[in-house]
Design a protein around this motif. Sequence first.
Motif, mmCIF file in Angstrom:
data_model
loop_
_atom_site.group_PDB
_atom_site.id
_atom_site.type_symbol
_atom_site.label_atom_id
_atom_site.label_comp_id
_atom_site.label_asym_id
_atom_site.label_seq_id
_atom_site.Cartn_x
_atom_site.Cartn_y
_atom_site.Cartn_z
ATOM 1 N N ASP A 183 40.578 44.908 22.213
ATOM 2 C CA ASP A 183 41.843 45.210 21.561
ATOM 3 C C ASP A 183 43.027 44.664 22.347
ATOM 4 O O ASP A 183 44.046 44.300 21.766
ATOM 5 C CB ASP A 183 41.992 46.729 21.416
ATOM 6 N N ILE A 184 42.899 44.623 23.666
ATOM 7 C CA ILE A 184 44.041 44.216 24.468
ATOM 8 C C ILE A 184 44.360 42.746 24.222
ATOM 9 O O ILE A 184 45.502 42.368 23.990
ATOM 10 C CB ILE A 184 43.759 44.490 25.969
ATOM 11 N N PHE A 185 43.322 41.930 24.219
ATOM 12 C CA PHE A 185 43.541 40.523 23.968
ATOM 13 C C PHE A 185 44.094 40.314 22.559
ATOM 14 O O PHE A 185 44.989 39.505 22.333
ATOM 15 C CB PHE A 185 42.235 39.743 24.150
ATOM 16 N N TYR A 186 43.570 41.083 21.628
ATOM 17 C CA TYR A 186 44.038 40.979 20.244
ATOM 18 C C TYR A 186 45.525 41.296 20.150
ATOM 19 O O TYR A 186 46.305 40.561 19.548
ATOM 20 C CB TYR A 186 43.240 41.955 19.370
ATOM 21 N N SER A 187 45.929 42.383 20.787
ATOM 22 C CA SER A 187 47.344 42.752 20.699
ATOM 23 C C SER A 187 48.201 41.734 21.436
ATOM 24 O O SER A 187 49.347 41.521 21.088
ATOM 25 C CB SER A 187 47.554 44.164 21.244
ATOM 26 N N PHE A 188 47.607 41.064 22.424
ATOM 27 C CA PHE A 188 48.344 40.041 23.162
ATOM 28 C C PHE A 188 48.661 38.842 22.276
ATOM 29 O O PHE A 188 49.822 38.461 22.131
ATOM 30 C CB PHE A 188 47.533 39.607 24.386
ATOM 31 N N ILE A 189 47.626 38.299 21.643
ATOM 32 C CA ILE A 189 47.891 37.084 20.871
ATOM 33 C C ILE A 189 48.643 37.386 19.577
ATOM 34 O O ILE A 189 49.124 36.481 18.923
ATOM 35 C CB ILE A 189 46.603 36.274 20.555
ATOM 36 N N HIS A 190 48.758 38.653 19.242
ATOM 37 C CA HIS A 190 49.532 38.970 18.047
ATOM 38 C C HIS A 190 50.944 39.409 18.376
ATOM 39 O O HIS A 190 51.632 39.979 17.542
ATOM 40 C CB HIS A 190 48.818 40.031 17.209
ATOM 41 N N SER A 191 51.375 39.186 19.607
ATOM 42 C CA SER A 191 52.744 39.513 19.973
ATOM 43 C C SER A 191 53.382 38.258 20.566
ATOM 44 O O SER A 191 53.219 37.964 21.742
ATOM 45 C CB SER A 191 52.725 40.659 20.990
ATOM 46 N N PRO A 192 54.086 37.471 19.722
ATOM 47 C CA PRO A 192 54.621 36.183 20.174
ATOM 48 C C PRO A 192 55.520 36.322 21.394
ATOM 49 O O PRO A 192 55.448 35.478 22.313
ATOM 50 C CB PRO A 192 55.431 35.679 18.979
ATOM 51 N N ILE A 193 56.336 37.365 21.428
ATOM 52 C CA ILE A 193 57.245 37.529 22.558
ATOM 53 C C ILE A 193 56.458 37.663 23.855
ATOM 54 O O ILE A 193 56.790 37.078 24.881
ATOM 55 C CB ILE A 193 58.144 38.764 22.344
ATOM 56 N N THR A 194 55.355 38.415 23.768
ATOM 57 C CA THR A 194 54.536 38.595 24.957
ATOM 58 C C THR A 194 53.934 37.271 25.398
ATOM 59 O O THR A 194 53.871 36.976 26.593
ATOM 60 C CB THR A 194 53.421 39.612 24.672
ATOM 61 N N VAL A 195 53.475 36.492 24.429
ATOM 62 C CA VAL A 195 52.872 35.210 24.779
ATOM 63 C C VAL A 195 53.909 34.324 25.466
ATOM 64 O O VAL A 195 53.629 33.714 26.500
ATOM 65 C CB VAL A 195 52.305 34.522 23.517
ATOM 66 N N ILE A 196 55.132 34.303 24.901
ATOM 67 C CA ILE A 196 56.192 33.503 25.524
ATOM 68 C C ILE A 196 56.465 34.021 26.940
ATOM 69 O O ILE A 196 56.511 33.247 27.912
ATOM 70 C CB ILE A 196 57.483 33.547 24.678
ATOM 71 N N ALA A 197 56.603 35.352 27.073
ATOM 72 C CA ALA A 197 56.871 35.934 28.386
ATOM 73 C C ALA A 197 55.766 35.565 29.359
ATOM 74 O O ALA A 197 56.022 35.245 30.529
ATOM 75 C CB ALA A 197 56.992 37.451 28.275
ATOM 76 N N PHE A 198 54.539 35.595 28.843
ATOM 77 C CA PHE A 198 53.398 35.277 29.704
ATOM 78 C C PHE A 198 53.476 33.827 30.173
ATOM 79 O O PHE A 198 53.312 33.534 31.355
ATOM 80 C CB PHE A 198 52.096 35.531 28.934
ATOM 81 N N VAL A 199 53.766 32.925 29.226
ATOM 82 C CA VAL A 199 53.831 31.507 29.568
ATOM 83 C C VAL A 199 54.946 31.272 30.603
ATOM 84 O O VAL A 199 54.733 30.602 31.623
ATOM 85 C CB VAL A 199 54.068 30.667 28.299
ATOM 86 N N VAL A 200 56.115 31.860 30.365
ATOM 87 C CA VAL A 200 57.232 31.691 31.297
ATOM 88 C C VAL A 200 56.855 32.221 32.677
ATOM 89 O O VAL A 200 57.085 31.580 33.707
ATOM 90 C CB VAL A 200 58.487 32.404 30.766
ATOM 91 N N THR A 201 56.224 33.394 32.695
ATOM 92 C CA THR A 201 55.835 33.996 33.968
ATOM 93 C C THR A 201 54.866 33.077 34.701
ATOM 94 O O THR A 201 55.007 32.842 35.910
ATOM 95 C CB THR A 201 55.181 35.369 33.745
#
Lengths: 361, 334, 336
Positions: free
Chosen positions: B33-51
Amino acid sequence: MSEVAEKMSPDPTKIGADAETVLDVQGLKRYFDVSPPFLNRLIERTDKAFLKAVDGIDFRIERGETFSLVGESGCGKSTVARLVVGLYSPTGGSVTFEGQEIGGLSRKELVPVRRRMQMIFQDPYASLNPRWRVEDIIAEPIRFFGLTNNNNETLQRVGELLQLVNLSPKDMEKYPHEFSGGQRQRISIARALASEPDFLVCDEPTSALDVSVQAQILNLMKDLQKRLNLTYLFISHNLAVVYHMSDHIGVMYLGRLAEVAPAKTLFEKPRHPYTKLLLDTIPDLDMTGRERVPVAGEVPNPINPPSGCAFHPRCPFANDRCKAERPEPIKMPDGAAVACHGVEEGRIPEGPISGIASQDI
Amino acid sequence: MADSKTIEKPIVEEHMGLFARIGDSFRRFLDGDIFYSFIHSPITVIAFVVTVICFVLAAFAPWLAPHNTNDIATLLLDNAELPPFWSSYTASWGEELHGRTEFLLGTDPDGRDVLSGIIFGMQVSLIVGFGSVILAMAIGITLGLISGYIGGKTDSVIMRIADIQLSFPAILVALLLFGGIKSVLPPAERQDLAIWVLILAIGVSNWVQFARTVRGSTMVEKSKEYVQAARVIGLHPILIMIRHVLPNVMGPVLVIATINLALAIITEATLSFLGVGVPPTEPSLGTLIRVGQQYLFSGFWWMTIFPALALVVLALSVNLLGDWLRDALNPKLR
Amino acid sequence: MADPLLKVENLRIEFPTRRGTLVAVDDISLHINKGEVLGVVGESGAGKSLTGASIIGLLEPPGRIAAGQILLDGKRIDNLPYEKMRQIRGREIGAIFQDPLTSLNPLYSVGFQLIETIQTHLPMDKQQARQRAIDLLAEVGIPAPERRIDHYPHQFSGGMRQRVVIALALCANPKLIIADEPTTALDVSIQAQIIALLKRLCRDHGTAVMLVTHDMGVIAETADRVAVMYAGRIAEIGPVKEVIKDGKHPYTHGLMGSIPILGHDTEKLTQIEGAMPRLTDIPTGCAYNPRCPKVFDRCYRDRPDLLDAGTTRAACWLYDDDAKAAAAVTGETAHV
C-alpha cells in the motif's frame, strides 16, 4: 506416535514422588495498586486503593489433565494465568510447579521452569510479532533455550512443529498477516510447543475465533494433549467450551473461587448459587423451549467488593452471615469444593436457580 | 485435520537465501500500500525527486559542482560579483558586468561561484541535518523505549526531563549548548570541530519528540500479547525491547525523523545565519544566506536569494515526504 | 400472508479497491414480517453486519450497494437521499450496536440524548419528551430512572449502558430494529438479561428485529427465523428450530456440530476444514465447495439459489430435483 511426539513427551526419569501434581496453587493473591498519583492523594486526602484481582485461591492440577478457570470479565481468571507463568509476581500465596516453588523467582531463575511451561494467548492478531516471519517466531524459544545445535536443525524443528499443528512447513517463510485467525492461533500453539513444555497455560485461546475455527483449535488442543501428554490450565468465559475441554473446573467470582469440581459434577450438580446462575445463562441450543429467567444484577466493582461473600448482593439465598463472613471452601465427598455458607448449612435447594430468583428484567 | 497424519520429513531445503529474501521483501514493497500511495501522489513524487537530486548533488559535490569553492587558490578577483548568466548590471565603478555561463548563478565578492557554493553548502547542511537527526533518534529511541517499557519512576524521571527541555524553544537549547560546548573547547580546534558541535547541539535539542513518540508506541506494544509471549519464554527485557518492540515502533519514528530532518536543516541554517554555526570557510546554506544578505542592498541579490531558495526547496521537499509518510503509515487516513 | 415489513431483494454490496472490486454481499434476498425476529448468523466476514448497515443506510464508503433493492413497507429506502434516510433512521428503523460505549456520546447525559432523539422524531415539547425518556428507561429496566436520566454514559455499567442504547433505539417506536451483535461485548449473565429484555420489548411493541450475531446461542433464544450467511451469501434460511436442530445445508450442519454444547459428551467436535474464503478469492459455483463434505461436480460449476429443502430453504444443489436442474441449465444458456 510420531518421532516428534515421543521427543516431546516428558522425561520419565524426572517423574518423582510428587510428580503427579504438576501445579499446586495455594492462597494465591495478587493486588494491583490503582491509587491516584501521590500528589492527588495528598490533595484529595484519599487512601491508597487496591484492586484485589486475585484474592486467595487454591487449586492443583494433575499431570495430563485440563483444569479450567471460568468466570465473567474482571473475575481475575486471566490474572491467575499470568501469575502462574510468572508475568506477574504474587502479592501472597504460592505457586508450585513440579514440586518447585516459583512464586518469587527472578527472571533468570525462572528460565528452566519456563522451558517446561508455556502460554497460549487470546488474540491471534496480537500474539505474533507482525514484523517477524513465522520461522523466527517459532524458532525464538528453540534458539533461546539452545535446544538445537545449528540453524538447519532449528528450521527442521520449526517445520516439524508446523506439521504438528497441521500447517505446512512451507508456511515458515510467511508473515503473520498472511494467515487467518485460526492459522495464527496454530502458529501460537506451535511456538508454545517449541520448547517442549509439558504444561500449557491457555488464556481464552478460542474466544477471538469463529465457532467453526474454534472447533478446529479445540480439537487440535485435545489431540496434542493426548499425543504429548500435556497438562493444561485453560481459561475461558465460555462454559460450554470449558465443559468440553476440562477434567476439573474452578468457577471464579471477584478474585475468589466459588466452586471447584470435576467437570461432570459441576454441570450435573452445581452447588454454588453463582455456578447455578452461570449455567442458567447458557443459551439453549437443544431447542427444548426452556424459558430462561435471568438473574438480575451485575458483577460489582472489584476495587470495592461487597463484604462477606462477594456474591451476596446477587444471591437469592443470602442472609446476614453471607453479608458479614467470607466463606471458605468446604470439601465435598465427590471431590468438589464450594465456598458458600448456604451449602454448608444445607439451605441451597437443588436444581436451577432461576425459578426462585426471578426478578424484573 | 486428520490426526492419523504422520509427520513427514519437512521440506527445508527450499529455504530462501539472503538475496531471495531481499528480492522477496522488495516485491512485497512494490506490491504494498505504501508504494501505491506514493506513486498516486504526484506532489510526493516531485518532492522525492527533488530530495534525491539534492542528496546526490551534496554527496558528490566535489565532482558535480562546477567549481571548488572551498579551494581559495582557485578564486580570482576578476570573477567577483558577477551576476547570474542571463543578466547584467552596472558596477559601482561604472563598468557594465555581464553574467557568464561559466558562473550560472553568478559569483560572490570573493569570486566564488554561487551555484557551487550552494551545492557545497547543501552538503554541509545535510551532514548537520542527518547527523543531528541520527543523534536525536538514538537518544530519543533509547530513552523512549526504556521509559515506556519499564515505566514507573524511571518513566517519570525521563519524561519530566523531557518536559523541562520542551519548555525551552529547541533553537534556544541548541544555541546554549553550542555556545557552552564551544567555550570549553581549545580555541585552536573550535573551527574544525564546529560541525560536530553543531550536530551535537541540534541533536540534543531534538530528542524529546522521538522519546515521547517511542514511549507512547512502546506502551501500546508492550501490552500486546507477542511481547508477553516473549516474556513467558524468559527473554531479557533489553532483548525484548530491541527485537520485539523496536521494529514495531519504527513507523512513527521514521515520520518524525523525516520531518525533523527538514527542521534540523532549518535550525542549522538559522544558527549559521546568526553567525554561531559553521565557519565561513566551510559555508552551509545558512552561512551563504548570512554572508549574501550583507550585499543585498548593494544590489547583489543573487548571493542571498539563490541559497535561500535552495534551502526552501530542500526543506520543503523533505517535509512533504514526511507528511506523505505520516499519512501513508497511518491506516486511518488511508 | 400480509406484506412483509422489510424486503431485501438481490442485494449486492461491493467494495471497490485498487486490486479490483470485492463483492462482500452477493445477491441476497430476505424479508422480515411485522413483529418478527429474524436472526442473521455467520462467521466474521460473512457479510452479515454489512447487510444490516445497508438497511439502515450506514454503509461505510467505499462500500456501496451495487445492485438490488431494500423495501420498507413496500417503499424503496436504499436510494433515498441522506436527509430522508436520516429521518427514517430512528423513526422507522432503530439501531443497536455491539459496543454500548461508542453508541452513546460521552459528553452528554443520557437524558439529553434520549430527549434530543425523541424530539427529532416525535412532535413533543421538552417536558413530554423528558417524561417519555423516563418511561423508556423504566421500561428497559433501569432502576430509579428519574434520577438516572441525568447521569452520563460512563456512570452506567456495561449492561445498563446497553439498556440505554435499547431505550434510544425505541425512542420513536420504530417498526424495525437492526441489532448488530447487541450482546457480544457483555458478560454471559448480562447477555441473558439483554436478550430477555429485547424479546419482551418486541413482543410488547410488535417491533420487528433483525438480529445480527455470530452467536448461535443468542439466535436460538431470540429469533423466530434465521438466515445463515456464508461468504456474502445466504446458505440457509428458515424457522430457527429447524435450522438449528436439523440444518439442511452442509455448512449449517457443520457449524452446529462445531459448537460445544453443555452436557453433550463428545470427544471431538465436528470440524469444518479450512476457513471461510477471503473476499478476494471466493470460489466459483457454491462458495462453500472447498470445505463441503458432500461436494459434487455441479457445486464447482454453478452457484445454487435458495432451494426448497423441506422445512427450510438452502442454497445447496443437494436439494435440487431434476426438473429444477433442467430449468436452471436453460436459464443459464439464456444468459450466455
